[in-house]
Design a protein around this motif. Sequence first.
Motif, PDB file in Angstrom:
ATOM      1  N   VAL A 111       0.853  -1.206   0.000  1.00 38.47           N
ATOM      2  CA  VAL A 111       0.000   0.000   0.000  1.00 38.47           C
ATOM      3  C   VAL A 111       0.881   1.247   0.000  1.00 38.47           C
ATOM      4  CG1 VAL A 111      -1.687   1.318   1.350  1.00 38.47           C
ATOM      5  CG2 VAL A 111      -1.918  -1.163   1.150  1.00 38.47           C
ATOM      6  N   MET A 112       1.892   1.239   0.837  1.00 38.15           N
ATOM      7  CA  MET A 112       2.780   2.415   0.920  1.00 38.15           C
ATOM      8  C   MET A 112       3.395   2.711  -0.449  1.00 38.15           C
ATOM      9  SD  MET A 112       4.830   1.636   4.442  1.00 38.15           S
ATOM     10  CE  MET A 112       4.071   1.710   6.034  1.00 38.15           C
ATOM     11  N   ALA A 113       3.897   1.668  -1.100  1.00 32.18           N
ATOM     12  CA  ALA A 113       4.559   1.849  -2.393  1.00 32.18           C
ATOM     13  C   ALA A 113       3.566   2.406  -3.415  1.00 32.18           C
ATOM     14  CB  ALA A 113       5.119   0.510  -2.872  1.00 32.18           C
ATOM     15  N   GLN A 114       2.383   1.842  -3.404  1.00 35.00           N
ATOM     16  CA  GLN A 114       1.323   2.278  -4.325  1.00 35.00           C
ATOM     17  C   GLN A 114       1.007   3.765  -4.119  1.00 35.00           C
ATOM     18  OE1 GLN A 114      -0.969  -0.085  -6.089  1.00 35.00           O
ATOM     19  NE2 GLN A 114      -2.020   1.685  -6.963  1.00 35.00           N
ATOM     20  N   VAL A 125      13.074  -0.561   5.439  1.00 29.51           N
ATOM     21  CA  VAL A 125      13.154   0.539   4.464  1.00 29.51           C
ATOM     22  C   VAL A 125      13.528  -0.037   3.094  1.00 29.51           C
ATOM     23  CG1 VAL A 125      14.226   2.748   3.869  1.00 29.51           C
ATOM     24  CG2 VAL A 125      13.815   2.186   6.258  1.00 29.51           C
ATOM     25  N   ARG A 126      14.469  -0.969   3.113  1.00 31.06           N
ATOM     26  CA  ARG A 126      14.876  -1.591   1.839  1.00 31.06           C
ATOM     27  C   ARG A 126      13.716  -2.384   1.243  1.00 31.06           C
ATOM     28  NH1 ARG A 126      20.816  -3.228   3.617  1.00 31.06           N
ATOM     29  NH2 ARG A 126      21.787  -1.207   3.229  1.00 31.06           N
ATOM     30  N   ALA A 127      12.917  -3.025   2.089  1.00 32.31           N
ATOM     31  CA  ALA A 127      11.776  -3.802   1.586  1.00 32.31           C
ATOM     32  C   ALA A 127      10.772  -2.861   0.908  1.00 32.31           C
ATOM     33  CB  ALA A 127      11.114  -4.554   2.727  1.00 32.31           C
ATOM     34  N   LEU A 128      10.617  -1.650   1.465  1.00 34.88           N
ATOM     35  CA  LEU A 128       9.705  -0.691   0.824  1.00 34.88           C
ATOM     36  C   LEU A 128      10.273  -0.263  -0.531  1.00 34.88           C
ATOM     37  CD1 LEU A 128       7.241   1.129   0.741  1.00 34.88           C
ATOM     38  CD2 LEU A 128       8.439   2.785   2.192  1.00 34.88           C
ATOM     39  N   THR A 129      11.572  -0.028  -0.570  1.00 37.60           N
ATOM     40  CA  THR A 129      12.217   0.345  -1.840  1.00 37.60           C
ATOM     41  C   THR A 129      11.966  -0.764  -2.869  1.00 37.60           C
ATOM     42  OG1 THR A 129      13.916   1.382  -0.511  1.00 37.60           O
ATOM     43  CG2 THR A 129      14.408   1.113  -2.843  1.00 37.60           C
ATOM     44  N   GLU A 130      12.104  -1.975  -2.431  1.00 39.83           N
ATOM     45  CA  GLU A 130      11.893  -3.127  -3.320  1.00 39.83           C
ATOM     46  C   GLU A 130      10.444  -3.152  -3.816  1.00 39.83           C
ATOM     47  OE1 GLU A 130      13.101  -5.271  -5.684  1.00 39.83           O
ATOM     48  OE2 GLU A 130      14.731  -4.401  -4.525  1.00 39.83           O
ATOM     49  N   ALA A 131       9.511  -2.871  -2.917  1.00 37.31           N
ATOM     50  CA  ALA A 131       8.084  -2.869  -3.303  1.00 37.31           C
ATOM     51  C   ALA A 131       7.821  -1.784  -4.355  1.00 37.31           C
ATOM     52  CB  ALA A 131       7.212  -2.643  -2.073  1.00 37.31           C
ATOM     53  N   VAL A 132       8.466  -0.647  -4.189  1.00 37.64           N
ATOM     54  CA  VAL A 132       8.310   0.445  -5.169  1.00 37.64           C
ATOM     55  C   VAL A 132       8.844  -0.012  -6.531  1.00 37.64           C
ATOM     56  CG1 VAL A 132       9.098   2.777  -5.784  1.00 37.64           C
ATOM     57  CG2 VAL A 132       8.369   2.292  -3.447  1.00 37.64           C
ATOM     58  N   ARG A 133      10.030  -0.607  -6.488  1.00 33.08           N
ATOM     59  CA  ARG A 133      10.635  -1.082  -7.748  1.00 33.08           C
ATOM     60  C   ARG A 133       9.725  -2.109  -8.415  1.00 33.08           C
ATOM     61  NH1 ARG A 133      16.306  -1.762  -4.861  1.00 33.08           N
ATOM     62  NH2 ARG A 133      17.191   0.293  -5.274  1.00 33.08           N
ATOM     63  N   ARG A 134       9.189  -3.026  -7.604  1.00 33.83           N
ATOM     64  CA  ARG A 134       8.358  -4.087  -8.162  1.00 33.83           C
ATOM     65  C   ARG A 134       7.110  -3.521  -8.845  1.00 33.83           C
ATOM     66  NH1 ARG A 134       7.757  -6.785  -3.793  1.00 33.83           N
ATOM     67  NH2 ARG A 134       5.674  -6.016  -3.371  1.00 33.83           N
ATOM     68  N   LEU A 135       6.460  -2.574  -8.191  1.00 29.57           N
ATOM     69  CA  LEU A 135       5.245  -1.986  -8.785  1.00 29.57           C
ATOM     70  C   LEU A 135       5.566  -1.313 -10.115  1.00 29.57           C
ATOM     71  CD1 LEU A 135       3.179  -0.463  -5.840  1.00 29.57           C
ATOM     72  CD2 LEU A 135       2.779  -2.562  -7.092  1.00 29.57           C
ATOM     73  N   LYS A 136       6.707  -0.644 -10.160  1.00 30.61           N
ATOM     74  CA  LYS A 136       7.088   0.019 -11.424  1.00 30.61           C
ATOM     75  C   LYS A 136       7.350  -1.025 -12.499  1.00 30.61           C
ATOM     76  CE  LYS A 136      10.339   2.790  -9.752  1.00 30.61           C
ATOM     77  NZ  LYS A 136      11.344   3.843  -9.673  1.00 30.61           N
ATOM     78  N   ARG A 137       8.025  -2.089 -12.095  1.00 37.99           N
ATOM     79  CA  ARG A 137       8.284  -3.172 -13.067  1.00 37.99           C
ATOM     80  C   ARG A 137       6.981  -3.770 -13.571  1.00 37.99           C
ATOM     81  NH1 ARG A 137      12.431  -4.980  -9.606  1.00 37.99           N
ATOM     82  NH2 ARG A 137      11.082  -6.609  -8.780  1.00 37.99           N
ATOM     83  N   GLN A 138       5.998  -3.833 -12.671  1.00 33.98           N
ATOM     84  CA  GLN A 138       4.715  -4.429 -13.049  1.00 33.98           C
ATOM     85  C   GLN A 138       3.866  -3.470 -13.896  1.00 33.98           C
ATOM     86  OE1 GLN A 138       3.117  -5.536  -9.245  1.00 33.98           O
ATOM     87  NE2 GLN A 138       4.337  -7.411  -9.103  1.00 33.98           N
ATOM     88  N   GLY A 139       4.380  -2.281 -14.137  1.00 32.56           N
ATOM     89  CA  GLY A 139       3.707  -1.391 -15.068  1.00 32.56           C
ATOM     90  C   GLY A 139       3.018  -0.197 -14.446  1.00 32.56           C
TER      91      GLY A 139
END
Lengths: 223, 292
Positions: free
Chosen positions: A49-52, A180-194
Amino acid sequence: MKSCTPYCITTGPAGLLPPAAACCGIVLPEKGQGLVEGRLVSEEAALEVMAQELLSRKNPTIFPGPLVLWAWKEGVSEKAASVLELAEEIPGVRIIPMPDYRPIYPKIDPEAVINPCHPNLTIWYNKIEVCVFVGVHCHFANITLRMIRAGTNCYTITLCHSAGHEDSMASLPFCDVEQVRALTEAVRRLKRQGLRPRHGDACGIQLTHAQQAVEAGLVWRPA
Amino acid sequence: MALKTLKVAPGFMRFMPKEYQDLVEKGPFGRQIKLSELGTFKEVLEEHPMCEGCAMALFIRLSLIGLPNPEHTIIVGTAGCGRLALAQAAIPFVYGNYCDTNGVASGIKRGLAIRFPEQDKDVVVMAGDGGIADIGFSQVMHAWFRKEKFTTVMLDNEVYGNTGGQESGMTCRGTVVKMAPTGKQFEKIDMIGLAQNAGVSYIARLTPTNPGRVVSTIRKAVLVARKIGPAYVQAYTSCNIEYSIPPDRVLDDARQVEKERYGYLEIMTDEAKSYLAQVEAETRTPEAVATV
Ligand SMILES: Cc1ncc(C[n+]2csc(CCOP(=O)(O)OP(=O)(O)O)c2C)c(N)n1
Ligand code: SF4
């Protein structure tokens, strides 16, 4: 403000001094859990949710507090580096510090600083619709978060080193470099997913006018 | 606060407000500042919301320059005008209730001594005449009786400035202020005499007419309180609002009051005197001079 039962912590403005979330039955998450709009969820769900929200809302801003800004003990530099790494992944993000909790009167420069006595000024001025608090001592974060919920439409995310914050819209407790790194990863993943970030055209961290002026060695006079 | 707390985490300096960059790079921390250096270093207090021309604001500014180790100092204040500026200074500030500053300061000082046995930590109470001599009176006296090692600074504007001009115990007899229209019926409290009776180690009374003297008086008071015993500084810091003094005449008023009744007074125990002489001698050694 969205209505929902039981009590939800959604974006404001909720009016002058909304009740403290704790008084409305919202409890803090345990280790491994997160809190989203008042509901207990898994850490992964909270990170998602945070990343979104960070990628989709206007003018994302990170507010680092003293526990991240001042390298006064072991481990701070590493945590600070992880926060910068997170920032790099959010297009258009700004970093506006809360270096300490001194009141600032008669006039705050909302491009240079956020102050716990009147955080709404910085949020209004910069039209911030999503923010992350990280490294702010809990007693100051709680009152600040309520003021923000009272007077602004900003979605508040807290990466808390301690027990988490029921007055923010999304919160993660016991947050260290790993989270914090896990949140960064979640952000990256969402971007990768489009997911196309709201400020997709902006690259990297944006300096405010105040920060640009200071960096250029100019005398900055706030508006 | 210690010097390590003044190190910005790597990568964050460019996001810090200019004021904090300056504090880190040009602050008065970790060295003894001299008044003659004013303008060349970043002061711990700059902006504040006190009235234009307020003598109390000037006195506070100078006092903060006088602190021997600002990075190891905690200031305790309370309701009243002074805390408006003190709370904004880059020195940890504790807001005691209006009456318990000296009780709070006693606890902080003792706690710090246990927590940091290797590092001297200075505690300074700075509050108005109402806070010190009226509602805080018993806690002030008892802290002195107990010989608590911290400094008490009375910002003596001879009125309750912050609440619109009620008389205080430190207002002079006969004075008419806005909310004491018939004039004060009693004498100004002799806090200096009380401090002497209570065995305070360093006592001073002054006005802000001589900036160098303010700086050195505060420095001496804090040094004595650190090692020897309680210190008390009573400073005339006129309230130009309640006494209707035009801002540009504030220092004229201070000079007149100093000449007519306030004077400059310094009383200290023999122990305090020899300790200050020893500190003075140490700071004059060739090695110390080279590092200043
Ligand atoms: C227990 C309590 N009683 C009363 C007050 C209201 N009050 C606030 S400031 C003040 C007077 C302050 O006078 P003084 O200590 O002389 O400081 P000045 O404002 O003159 O610097 C009073 C009575 C309070 N805050 N707390
Ligand atoms: S009311 Fe008086 S003491 Fe208070 S800030 Fe104004 S001039 Fe100074």
